[in-house]
Design a protein around this motif. Structure first.
Motif, PDB file in Angstrom:
ATOM      1  N   GLU A 459      40.301 -48.154  24.365  1.00  0.00           N
ATOM      2  CA  GLU A 459      39.539 -48.063  23.556  1.00  0.00           C
ATOM      3  C   GLU A 459      38.025 -47.515  24.485  1.00  0.00           C
ATOM      4  O   GLU A 459      37.561 -46.869  23.602  1.00  0.00           O
ATOM      5  CB  GLU A 459      39.069 -49.335  22.375  1.00  0.00           C
ATOM      6  CG  GLU A 459      39.688 -49.555  21.196  1.00  0.00           C
ATOM      7  CD  GLU A 459      40.322 -48.583  20.323  1.00  0.00           C
ATOM      8  OE1 GLU A 459      38.887 -48.165  20.286  1.00  0.00           O
ATOM      9  OE2 GLU A 459      41.165 -48.622  20.053  1.00  0.00           O
ATOM     10  N   GLN A 460      38.220 -47.641  25.922  1.00  0.00           N
ATOM     11  CA  GLN A 460      37.294 -47.647  26.417  1.00  0.00           C
ATOM     12  C   GLN A 460      37.162 -45.838  26.983  1.00  0.00           C
ATOM     13  O   GLN A 460      36.771 -44.589  26.554  1.00  0.00           O
ATOM     14  CB  GLN A 460      36.689 -47.858  27.573  1.00  0.00           C
ATOM     15  CG  GLN A 460      36.318 -47.451  28.397  1.00  0.00           C
ATOM     16  CD  GLN A 460      35.194 -48.310  29.677  1.00  0.00           C
ATOM     17  OE1 GLN A 460      35.290 -49.972  29.743  1.00  0.00           O
ATOM     18  NE2 GLN A 460      35.029 -47.607  30.503  1.00  0.00           N
ATOM     19  N   HIS A 461      38.657 -45.443  27.201  1.00  0.00           N
ATOM     20  CA  HIS A 461      38.667 -44.009  27.193  1.00  0.00           C
ATOM     21  C   HIS A 461      38.978 -43.220  25.972  1.00  0.00           C
ATOM     22  O   HIS A 461      38.321 -42.060  26.313  1.00  0.00           O
ATOM     23  CB  HIS A 461      40.930 -44.194  27.303  1.00  0.00           C
ATOM     24  CG  HIS A 461      40.503 -44.510  29.053  1.00  0.00           C
ATOM     25  ND1 HIS A 461      41.429 -43.529  30.069  1.00  0.00           N
ATOM     26  CD2 HIS A 461      40.347 -45.136  29.787  1.00  0.00           C
ATOM     27  CE1 HIS A 461      41.221 -44.057  31.209  1.00  0.00           C
ATOM     28  NE2 HIS A 461      40.393 -45.299  31.059  1.00  0.00           N
ATOM     29  N   LYS A 462      39.377 -44.157  25.142  1.00  0.00           N
ATOM     30  CA  LYS A 462      38.432 -42.992  23.593  1.00  0.00           C
ATOM     31  C   LYS A 462      37.563 -42.775  23.727  1.00  0.00           C
ATOM     32  O   LYS A 462      36.918 -42.017  23.156  1.00  0.00           O
ATOM     33  CB  LYS A 462      39.590 -43.745  22.249  1.00  0.00           C
ATOM     34  CG  LYS A 462      41.390 -43.840  22.229  1.00  0.00           C
ATOM     35  CD  LYS A 462      42.042 -44.360  20.714  1.00  0.00           C
ATOM     36  CE  LYS A 462      42.537 -44.392  21.132  1.00  0.00           C
ATOM     37  NZ  LYS A 462      43.827 -45.408  19.711  1.00  0.00           N
ATOM     38  N   LEU A 463      36.979 -43.772  23.745  1.00  0.00           N
ATOM     39  CA  LEU A 463      35.174 -43.310  23.795  1.00  0.00           C
ATOM     40  C   LEU A 463      34.746 -43.199  24.137  1.00  0.00           C
ATOM     41  O   LEU A 463      33.828 -41.863  24.005  1.00  0.00           O
ATOM     42  CB  LEU A 463      34.033 -45.277  23.170  1.00  0.00           C
ATOM     43  CG  LEU A 463      34.438 -46.148  22.431  1.00  0.00           C
ATOM     44  CD1 LEU A 463      33.956 -47.455  22.426  1.00  0.00           C
ATOM     45  CD2 LEU A 463      34.505 -44.849  20.932  1.00  0.00           C
ATOM     46  N   GLU A 464      35.098 -42.606  25.895  1.00  0.00           N
ATOM     47  CA  GLU A 464      34.650 -41.641  26.441  1.00  0.00           C
ATOM     48  C   GLU A 464      34.860 -40.300  26.178  1.00  0.00           C
ATOM     49  O   GLU A 464      33.970 -39.550  26.336  1.00  0.00           O
ATOM     50  CB  GLU A 464      35.562 -41.759  27.759  1.00  0.00           C
ATOM     51  CG  GLU A 464      34.462 -43.383  28.496  1.00  0.00           C
ATOM     52  CD  GLU A 464      34.903 -44.003  29.789  1.00  0.00           C
ATOM     53  OE1 GLU A 464      36.064 -43.054  30.387  1.00  0.00           O
ATOM     54  OE2 GLU A 464      35.268 -45.038  30.173  1.00  0.00           O
ATOM     55  N   ALA A 465      36.191 -39.964  25.619  1.00  0.00           N
ATOM     56  CA  ALA A 465      36.395 -38.698  25.361  1.00  0.00           C
ATOM     57  C   ALA A 465      36.185 -38.240  23.970  1.00  0.00           C
ATOM     58  O   ALA A 465      35.604 -37.440  24.205  1.00  0.00           O
ATOM     59  CB  ALA A 465      38.690 -38.591  25.150  1.00  0.00           C
TER      60      ALA A 465
END
Length: 851
Positions: A459-465
């Protein structure tokens, strides 16, 4: 022991119908034929030619020799005068139960000796059929009827019949006796004129007693298991509970009377991710008992600490078989071991209820043990294969494995500081974890050398992207909006001065056509700037309540003309589609742009489908779209059967000036305009595309729910014919060309205009005029003192002064920066001579266009 001869022990049949009558008549007929032949020969022998006599004798001699050889070879044999035993009769005679052969009407052909042992089977020296034998038993009436019906219908049937006292019972004997009566048709038999059936009668009382005893033993075993001081349950490979005993049901607060196999799942009774710990089983197929400390969940939602003695094994094909688990309640304990029990429960909850995965590895990186969240984070399905001894490296993407191997080796070497590893998983989809490593204490028979802690970073990677993409789109939008604003200033001057030239040039003038061309080109450029403003979400919208299906149907005629004859258009509406609040013109532009793009993606023709439907808040929670909060939406889908787009193209399609079309066939602003309009409306748009299959754009627009008592204000429409006036107007504009055109446009219609290039200069002019003006027209964005700050100073002097703001940005974005925004009117750039004069006339006459 001396073996008894077979003939001495072989049971003789009780009755056998005589056989061989057909053979006797054939012999008599043959003898009569030869007698008649001899009589004829003796009477008329002198009349028969000698050659025929010799021929006849030769034929008889050959037949005689053939019969002698056939007799020697066993093809013929002499029939005995008494009945001989055949294989079939031997089988029937040796049966351990009674057997009666009859025709379908009940006439008896054969009865074995065992049948005669039943009381009443022989009456007056003759055997009776099975139906007649049981005819006097009321308990057997229905069964006998069904069996007789089956015999007549040439069907096999069997019935178990219970008789009190049995056949030929004596008075006072009420002991139940069980009989099994069967009937089945026989194949055709030589010498039988009618089809035969075989009736069988057997006493099975002992078998029934053994079955009842076994059932009672089973009932006692189940009762012992149900009321054992420990819980017990079994589950299948899908985690469905097939059985639980009464003790466990009481602990969990489940109603055992309402329990049905398969309706309750492990995830319903095991806390958190713990169900995955029970879906393991040894990878080598060996059945081992595993001790697991975990929490169950009672029906009221409270936790029940338990210790499980769990057995699970995998079948030869790797599939998980049924599991069997003994459950020990750990919520109570004696005072002596209470501290130890509480410590073990605390550790179990700490280990299995953490939000990150924990695994221990051996020296080669194979998994030895995991906690409950490991299966969820790494996407391991328990019914697929065992996770024991699986290399953890295989669960990571190829690019992440070298760093993982280095960290494992560092942990084996017991290094104190090991850098965490950000890794991607090899499972389907984009899933990321951050791995932390430490060495494990090795002792005894333990093969655990490395501890791995995995934090789910998906989820953090998705939010960062998503954040990076949003930042990029915002930066591009700000750039596009700034460019559009500057263009609007230039275009205002071009369009305005063209209008001034047209005042002095009539349609017959040679320069009239050139001036009109300049103005039309400027208007087309203004359309491009509107698209840029749409992408940057800075255009002016006029939202209204819309019925989407009706609006799309009204647009269908235009859409069919746009797509041409090679393509087909299909429109599908869901039932009861909710209303939305949006700008109708902009929504139509969105639909048109998507349909035109779909047409261009199908050079050889295809099908375009537009769908509308409702998406409830519950349904939106199940969608995988990032950035879209759960709510009620109206979904508009535009689907084509075109060439599709690869993922790298899909990522860029909303960027301005990005296009996949040939040079000169697209501006690259179509989809960026769609994106800006949808975002400014408060909606979301997501492309779904597969190469060589097609593309679908999904648009989610918020459902409009009318507020009780809401009144939609409508702008007053006034047809202005006379645009002249005599008011005093203060014009504040930092762009010289725009200021020059606007001043001339107002002076032409009779207004007295005072020009200022900045806010400070405007205040100075007001001082000179002693604040005697009727209207102020001001740009919003100006150096030093901008329009909103100028308005604050003006309100201190002239609180009732009428004000018009002009800007190349959207009205909404301008009003957000104005404290007293409802006291001003707005005129968007670029504007023409008629537009500025009409706006001024309306404001001076008190006609408001505020919504």
């Amino acid at each position: 022991m001396t073996a008894m001869p077979l003939d001495d022990s072989y049971p003789e049949p009780l009755m056998s119908a005589p056989r061989g009558r057909g053979s006797l008549w054939r012999v008599i007929a043959l003898a009569a034929f030869f007698i008649l032949l001899a009589i004829g020969f003796s009477a008329w022998g002198d009349r028969i030619p000698q050659d025929l006599v010799l021929l006849g004798l030769g034929i008889l001699a050959v037949a005689g020799v053939f019969c002698l050889f056939a007799l020697a070879a066993g093809l013929f044999h002499f029939a005995s005068g008494e009945e001989t035993r055949t294989l079939s009769s031997a089988v029937v005679d040796s049966l351990p139960f009674g057997a009666v052969v009859t025709d379908r009407e009940g006439r008896i052909s054969y009865v074995n000796a065992q049948y005669g042992q039943f009381p009443g089977a022989v009456t007056g020296g003759f055997p009776v059929g099975v139906p007649r034998l049981l005819a006097g038993e009321p308990e057997a009436a229905e069964s006998v009827y069904r069996l007789s019906r089956a015999a007549r219908d040439n069907r096999a049937a069997s019935e178990d019949i219970r008789l009190l006292g049995g056949l030929g019972q004596t008075a006072g004997d009420n002991r139940p006796v069980w009989y099994r009566v069967s009937v089945r048709p026989l194949p055709p038999v030589d010498g039988a004129d009618k089809p035969l059936v075989l009736w069988s009668l057997e006493e099975i009382t002992r078998d029934h007693e053994r079955q009842e005893d076994a059932f009672l033993e089973l009932q006692r075993a189940i009762d012992y298991l149900d009321h054992a001081p420990a819980g017990f349950f079994t589950a299948d490979a899908r985690g469905r509970i097939l059985y639980m005993n009464s003790t466990l049901a009481d602990w969990l607060g489940q109603d055992l009377a309402a329990f049905q196999a398969g309706t309750l799942r492990l995830t319903d009774v095991v806390r958190g991710d713990g169900a995955s710990l029970l879906m393991r089983g040894s990878s080598d197929g060996e059945i081992r008992t595993e001790s697991i400390d975990i929490d169950f969940v009672r029906r009221n939602g409270t936790a029940l600490p338990v210790r499980l003695l769990h057995r699970a094994a995998r079948l030869s094909d790797g599939e998980l078989g049924e599991t069997r688990t003994l459950v020990l309640d750990r919520s109570r304990g004696s005072a002596d071991n209470e501290a130890l029990r509480a410590a073990e429960v605390r550790f179990s909850r700490f280990f299995n209820d953490t939000p990150f995965a924990i695994a221990t590895l051996d020296r080669t990186g194979r998994i030895m043990r995991t906690n409950a969240p490991f299966s969820r984070i790494f996407g391991w399905a328990g019914n697929a294969q065992s996770i024991d001894l699986q290399p953890m490296q295989a669960m990571l993407a190829e690019a992440s494995r070298p760093a993982f191997d280095r960290s494992v080796q560092a942990a084996i070497e017991n290094r104190s500081e090991i850098e965490p590893v950000d890794a991607l998983l090899s499972r389907e989809g984009e899933h990321a974890v951050r791995l932390y490593f430490s060495g494990s204490e090795v002792g005894g028979d333990s093969s655990e050398h490395v501890n791995v802690y995995a934090l789910d970073m998906t989820e953090q990677h998705k939010l960062e992207a998503q954040f990076a993409q949003g930042q990029k789109m915002q930066a591009v939008g700000q750039l596009a909006g700034g460019v559009a604003h500057d263009f609007n200033n230039v275009l205002t001057a071009i369009i305005g001065f063209s209008d001034l030239l047209l005042l002095n040039h009539k349609p017959g003038d040679p320069s009239f056509a050139d001036i009109m061309s300049i103005k039309q080109s400027a208007n087309r450029a203004a359309g491009l700037t509107r698209q840029l403003l749409a992408f940057s979400r800075r255009q002016t919208l006029r939202p209204q309540v819309l019925e989407v299906p009706t609006n799309i149907d009204d647009l269908s005629v235009l859409l069919k003309r746009l797509i041409g004859d090679k393509n087909t258009l299909s429109i599908e509406h869901g039932r009861g589609v909710w209303p939305i609040k949006a700008d109708l013109v902009q929504l139509e532009q969105v639909i048109v742009n998507l349909v035109v793009n779909a047409r261009d993606a199908m050079p050889n023709g295809g099908r375009i489908t537009i769908r509308t439907s409702n998406v409830t808040e519950e349904e939106s929670q199940l969608l995988a779209h990032t950035g879209m909060p759960p709510a009620d939406y109206v979904l508009i889908e535009a689907e084509d059967t075109g060439t599709g787009m690869p993922p790298e193209v899909v990522e860029k399609i909303f960027e301005p000036f990005f296009t996949t079309k040939e040079m000169g066939k697209g501006t690259g602003l179509g989809l960026s305009t769609v994106y800006g309009i949808i975002k400014q409306t408060g909606g979301f748009i997501y492309p779904l595309s597969t190469v060589d299959v097609g593309t679908t754009f999904q648009i989610y627009l918020p459902r409009y729910v009318p507020i009780e008592g809401e009144v939609v204000a409508k702008a007053a429409t006034v047809v202005v014919k006379d645009l002249t006036g005599q008011a005093r107007i203060l014009l504040v504009e930092d762009e010289e060309s725009v200021r020059a055109f606007s001043a001339r446009a107002l002076k032409v219609t009779g207004y007295e205009v005072f020009e200022a290039a900045s806010g400070e200069e405007a205040l100075e002019i007001l001082d000179e005029l002693n604040d005697q003006i009727d209207l102020m027209i001001s740009d919003v964005v100006m150096p030093e003192m901008d329009g909103p700050h100028l308005l604050i100073e003006i309100r201190k002097r002239l609180p009732d002064l009428k004000v018009i703001f002009v800007s190349g940005y959207a009205e909404e974005s301008v009003r957000k920066d104005i404290e007293d925004d409802r006291s001003v009117e707005f005129l968007p750039k670029p504007y023409s001579l008629d537009q500025i004069n009409t706006k001024v006339k309306d404001v001076l006459n008190g006609v408001s266009t505020l919504n």
